[in-house]
Enzyme design. Sequence first.
Site, PDB file in Angstrom:
ATOM      1  N   SER A 262       0.825  -1.212   0.000  1.00  0.00           N
ATOM      2  CA  SER A 262       0.000   0.000   0.000  1.00  0.00           C
ATOM      3  C   SER A 262       0.861   1.265   0.000  1.00  0.00           C
ATOM      4  O   SER A 262       2.013   1.260   0.437  1.00  0.00           O
ATOM      5  CB  SER A 262      -0.923  -0.008   1.211  1.00  0.00           C
ATOM      6  N   GLU A 289       6.021  -0.308  -5.832  1.00  0.00           N
ATOM      7  CA  GLU A 289       4.762  -0.302  -6.593  1.00  0.00           C
ATOM      8  C   GLU A 289       3.642  -0.346  -5.564  1.00  0.00           C
ATOM      9  O   GLU A 289       3.614  -1.242  -4.727  1.00  0.00           O
ATOM     10  CB  GLU A 289       4.701  -1.493  -7.550  1.00  0.00           C
ATOM     11  N   CYS A 323      -3.960  -4.890  -7.450  1.00  0.00           N
ATOM     12  CA  CYS A 323      -3.640  -3.462  -7.458  1.00  0.00           C
ATOM     13  C   CYS A 323      -4.270  -2.791  -8.667  1.00  0.00           C
ATOM     14  O   CYS A 323      -4.591  -1.615  -8.650  1.00  0.00           O
ATOM     15  CB  CYS A 323      -2.141  -3.273  -7.471  1.00  0.00           C
TER      16      CYS A 323
HETATM   17  P1  NAD Z   1       0.585  -3.568   2.881  1.00  0.00           P
HETATM   18  O1  NAD Z   1       1.181  -2.244   2.605  1.00  0.00           O
HETATM   19  O2  NAD Z   1      -0.397  -3.667   3.987  1.00  0.00           O
HETATM   20  O3  NAD Z   1       1.718  -4.644   3.207  1.00  0.00           O
HETATM   21  C1  NAD Z   1       2.846  -4.842   2.353  1.00  0.00           C
HETATM   22  C2  NAD Z   1       3.970  -5.411   3.202  1.00  0.00           C
HETATM   23  O4  NAD Z   1       4.407  -4.423   4.134  1.00  0.00           O
HETATM   24  C3  NAD Z   1       3.551  -6.620   4.044  1.00  0.00           C
HETATM   25  O5  NAD Z   1       4.636  -7.530   4.098  1.00  0.00           O
HETATM   26  C4  NAD Z   1       3.295  -6.022   5.402  1.00  0.00           C
HETATM   27  O6  NAD Z   1       3.453  -6.950   6.451  1.00  0.00           O
HETATM   28  C5  NAD Z   1       4.330  -4.936   5.463  1.00  0.00           C
HETATM   29  N1  NAD Z   1       4.006  -3.791   6.323  1.00  0.00           N
HETATM   30  C6  NAD Z   1       2.800  -3.187   6.478  1.00  0.00           C
HETATM   31  N2  NAD Z   1       2.923  -2.128   7.298  1.00  0.00           N
HETATM   32  C7  NAD Z   1       4.235  -2.054   7.663  1.00  0.00           C
HETATM   33  C8  NAD Z   1       4.993  -1.163   8.483  1.00  0.00           C
HETATM   34  N3  NAD Z   1       4.429  -0.133   9.087  1.00  0.00           N
HETATM   35  N4  NAD Z   1       6.329  -1.402   8.624  1.00  0.00           N
HETATM   36  C9  NAD Z   1       6.933  -2.432   7.981  1.00  0.00           C
HETATM   37  N5  NAD Z   1       6.242  -3.317   7.200  1.00  0.00           N
HETATM   38  C10 NAD Z   1       4.928  -3.116   7.042  1.00  0.00           C
HETATM   39  O7  NAD Z   1      -0.054  -4.085   1.497  1.00  0.00           O
HETATM   40  P2  NAD Z   1      -0.858  -5.434   1.242  1.00  0.00           P
HETATM   41  O8  NAD Z   1      -2.164  -5.361   1.950  1.00  0.00           O
HETATM   42  O9  NAD Z   1      -0.006  -6.631   1.445  1.00  0.00           O
HETATM   43  O10 NAD Z   1      -1.101  -5.330  -0.323  1.00  0.00           O
HETATM   44  C11 NAD Z   1      -2.130  -4.571  -0.865  1.00  0.00           C
HETATM   45  C12 NAD Z   1      -1.620  -3.261  -1.408  1.00  0.00           C
HETATM   46  O11 NAD Z   1      -0.590  -3.516  -2.350  1.00  0.00           O
HETATM   47  C13 NAD Z   1      -2.674  -2.478  -2.169  1.00  0.00           C
HETATM   48  O12 NAD Z   1      -2.563  -1.120  -1.845  1.00  0.00           O
HETATM   49  C14 NAD Z   1      -2.305  -2.720  -3.626  1.00  0.00           C
HETATM   50  O13 NAD Z   1      -2.761  -1.720  -4.502  1.00  0.00           O
HETATM   51  C15 NAD Z   1      -0.825  -2.803  -3.544  1.00  0.00           C
HETATM   52  N6  NAD Z   1      -0.253  -3.536  -4.667  1.00  0.00           N
HETATM   53  C16 NAD Z   1       0.338  -2.816  -5.661  1.00  0.00           C
HETATM   54  C17 NAD Z   1       0.877  -3.458  -6.758  1.00  0.00           C
HETATM   55  C18 NAD Z   1       1.517  -2.683  -7.865  1.00  0.00           C
HETATM   56  O14 NAD Z   1       2.185  -3.265  -8.698  1.00  0.00           O
HETATM   57  N7  NAD Z   1       1.340  -1.362  -7.912  1.00  0.00           N
HETATM   58  C19 NAD Z   1       0.816  -4.856  -6.839  1.00  0.00           C
HETATM   59  C20 NAD Z   1       0.225  -5.565  -5.795  1.00  0.00           C
HETATM   60  C21 NAD Z   1      -0.299  -4.887  -4.707  1.00  0.00           C
END
Ligand code: NAD
Length: 539
Positions: A262, A289, A323
């Site tokens: 995210s 991304e 995403c």
């Molecule tokens: P997320 O940001 O919640 O988590 C991503 C990773 O970061 C996970 O491993 C999580 O445990 C870790 N994380 C979360 N908060 C953290 C913090 N404060 N400190 C350290 N690590 C932390 O995302 P998600 O729910 O796994 O995935 C969904 C998001 O990913 C959506 O926003 C989606 O649009 C995006 N996404 C984008 C693409 C792209 O190519 N643009 C592709 C896939 C997913």
Amino acid sequence: MDNAIFRFPKPINEPVKAYAPGSSEKASLKKALAQISSEEWDIPLVIGGKEIRTGNTGKVVMPHDHHHVLATYHKAGEKEVQMAIDAAMKAHKEWSELPWVERASIMLRVAELLATKYRYILNASVMLGQSKNPFQAEIDAPCELIDFLRFSTFYASQVYADQPYSETGILNRMEYRALEGFVFSLTPFNFTSIASNLNMAPAMMGNVAVWKPSTTAIHSNYFLMKVFQEAGLPDGVVNFIPGQGSVITGSRDLAGFHFTGSTSTFNTLWRQIGENLGHYKSYPKIVGETGGKNFIFAHPSAPALDVATAIVRGAFEYQGQKCSAGSRAYIPASLWKEVKDYVGDMLKEIKMGDVQDFTNFVNAVIDEASFDNIMSYIDYAKQSPDAEVLFGGNGDKSVGYFVEPTVIQTTDPMFKSMVEEIFGPVITIYVYDDAKYEETLELCDRTSPYGLTGSIFARDRYAIDKAFNTLRYSAGNFYINDKPTGAVIAQQPFGGSRASGTNDKAGGPLNLIRWTNPRCIKECLVPPTSYGYPFLGEK
Ligand code: NAD
């Protein structure tokens, strides 16, 4: 050791299996599903090739049946995070100095193992752990994951082959060194292929990685880690540390951050890196991304059935947790009734439930926090005078985290659900006056902070051209007469800008090059022996 000048041939995309009734692949997948769902794995950390169990554990459950435990996983604490960094740094010299063809061979071996021996186990792990139907799991892992690996060898050979020009008497070279440190890869739940690539793209270019997987994708991610090892990835090249991973950005040796997730998480981590700037040996390369608020825009000349199909597939496949998922649509008033009727008819047919029943198109959203977040948007719409829930709108989390595919119609183009990423099976429709096509395109461009994907549907080519220009920065992946999801490696290089990330196009040479630290070498074949120049000969 190996003195061949080797060029890996251009691969073809891994064929997607259909899992049609009666097919042998369906029988194999059903067997793998039965196997995985009858087991309970114990998932350790993997640091320097060694399994470590901290005793601080969490549970991995099936999102569509959250009483069913698939695994217990161990969480890394600060001590283990430091161990992972140390292990990566220890592996750095040998791995980065290994001839790149040897590294590429490991990538291809992982791809081959996943295309053959482990194909169905991987697919079953993704289906059960991340609640994907067979097709959604198939296009993620194995297929996209294999494509990432195979194409990375091909693109790496192009990167390495790109060498500077040399004038007579001089020999110039470019050495594409690995980064001087380790890459921190922080991976999302929704694509196992991305979790793999965030490690393996840097590893292809000679880097070592510390991998913090998403808690809700640990089952398939751990399985991958085991396959990396089986394929011969040396100890310490990738270190698997579920948990918080909080001290990683504080390490002096952090040389790269490879992220998908995210926007808010990316911003948090980028800030942490910024705060530590004076501390690092090199400026860490940051590739991320992130989120999206992807649009489907119909012109009055578009066929209504095409638009409706794009809405249903684009917004509801994998429960809208791509995403790239379409989550806002702009439909001209003249087309709306027909589009709405088609969408309604399709949604009547769609079934939702357990992934093991192949007749279900829609499965569960990933976890309770996500379920609650999605339902809060739907409840907001239900209570707002500016919106109406046309289809779906109900959720039930008693057995699994099920949210019905939901279509909201709003009269306010800046309505909350037109602007913010929801990451669930919810699309909001804004019906516009046919005469206001151009100004509605401009509205679409400025509605949300993201710039990931978007579609234009039209038969009128001038209308397509207008959208192409007005929406130039609204999407890094722009689709004409197609849904905004389903990018394929090497065919539609993926990534967006604005709040959607750094747009380094995962799976291609632009991304690989970020994981290099080029050194230019100039050699003078016959060095000069006098210091003077001709102009010094006369006043
Ligand atoms: P997320 O940001 O919640 O988590 C991503 C990773 O970061 C996970 O491993 C999580 O445990 C870790 N994380 C979360 N908060 C953290 C913090 N404060 N400190 C350290 N690590 C932390 O995302 P998600 O729910 O796994 O995935 C969904 C998001 O990913 C959506 O926003 C989606 O649009 C995006 N996404 C984008 C693409 C792209 O190519 N643009 C592709 C896939 C997913």
